[in-house]
Enzyme design. Structure first.
Site, PDB file in Angstrom:
ATOM      1  CB  ALA A  62      -3.012 -23.662  60.187  1.00 35.86           C
ATOM      2  CD  GLU A  63      -0.910 -30.190  56.980  1.00 36.65           C
ATOM      3  OE1 GLU A  63      -0.351 -30.884  56.128  1.00 36.65           O
ATOM      4  OE2 GLU A  63      -0.732 -30.331  58.204  1.00 36.65           O
ATOM      5  CB  SER A  64      -7.299 -26.962  55.403  1.00 39.06           C
ATOM      6  OG  SER A  64      -7.494 -28.188  56.056  1.00 39.06           O
TER       7      SER A  64
END
Length: 141
Positions: A62-64
């Site tokens: 998700a952060e990527s």
């Protein structure tokens, strides 16, 4: 000359060499005017001890995708983007296959951005809902 979608995605994925994204086999697979989609294989490499997808791997996916979305829609010649906070609500487990993370903007400000990231399996079942806030800061010349 404008890049094709395939060329753009190949260039985006090329910058992931030697990073956590390469380790987890995260790749960007689709984008549009206001979204970006990444996928990650679910295998023992990203399992927790009981054989299901680790929430930390989901958060990394998700952060990527969220950070990449902020980069894509920001003038990176003038600004750099950093994550401020991520939250993840894990709703369903998965043991194999692929998970897909679609990042869309809830707020696309000049300085801060808030992204909604829906993680689904190959059948479209919701696995996790994540929120990522990012900040765009001016580069020092």
């Amino acid at each position: 000359m404008q890049q094709s979608k395939e060329e753009f995605l190949a260039n985006v994925n090329a910058v992931s060499k030697g990073t956590l994204m390469e380790t987890l086999e995260i790749e960007m697979v689709d984008f549009g005017d206001d979204f970006l989609v990444a996928r990650m294989p679910v295998s023992p490499k990203v399992h927790q001890p009981d054989g299901v997808l680790h929430g930390g791997a989901t958060a990394a996916l998700a952060e990527s995708v969220g950070s990449f979305a902020s980069h894509i829609f920001t003038d990176i010649d003038k600004y750099f983007v950093r994550g401020l906070e991520i939250t993840a609500n894990h709703l369903k487990s998965i043991k194999e296959g692929y998970v897909y993370a679609k990042a869309t903007f809830l707020h696309k400000g000049r300085t801060t951005q808030l992204l909604d990231i829906r993680v689904t399996d190959e059948a479209g079942n919701l696995i996790s809902i994540c929120r990522l806030s990012t900040i765009s800061l001016p580069k020092n010349k």
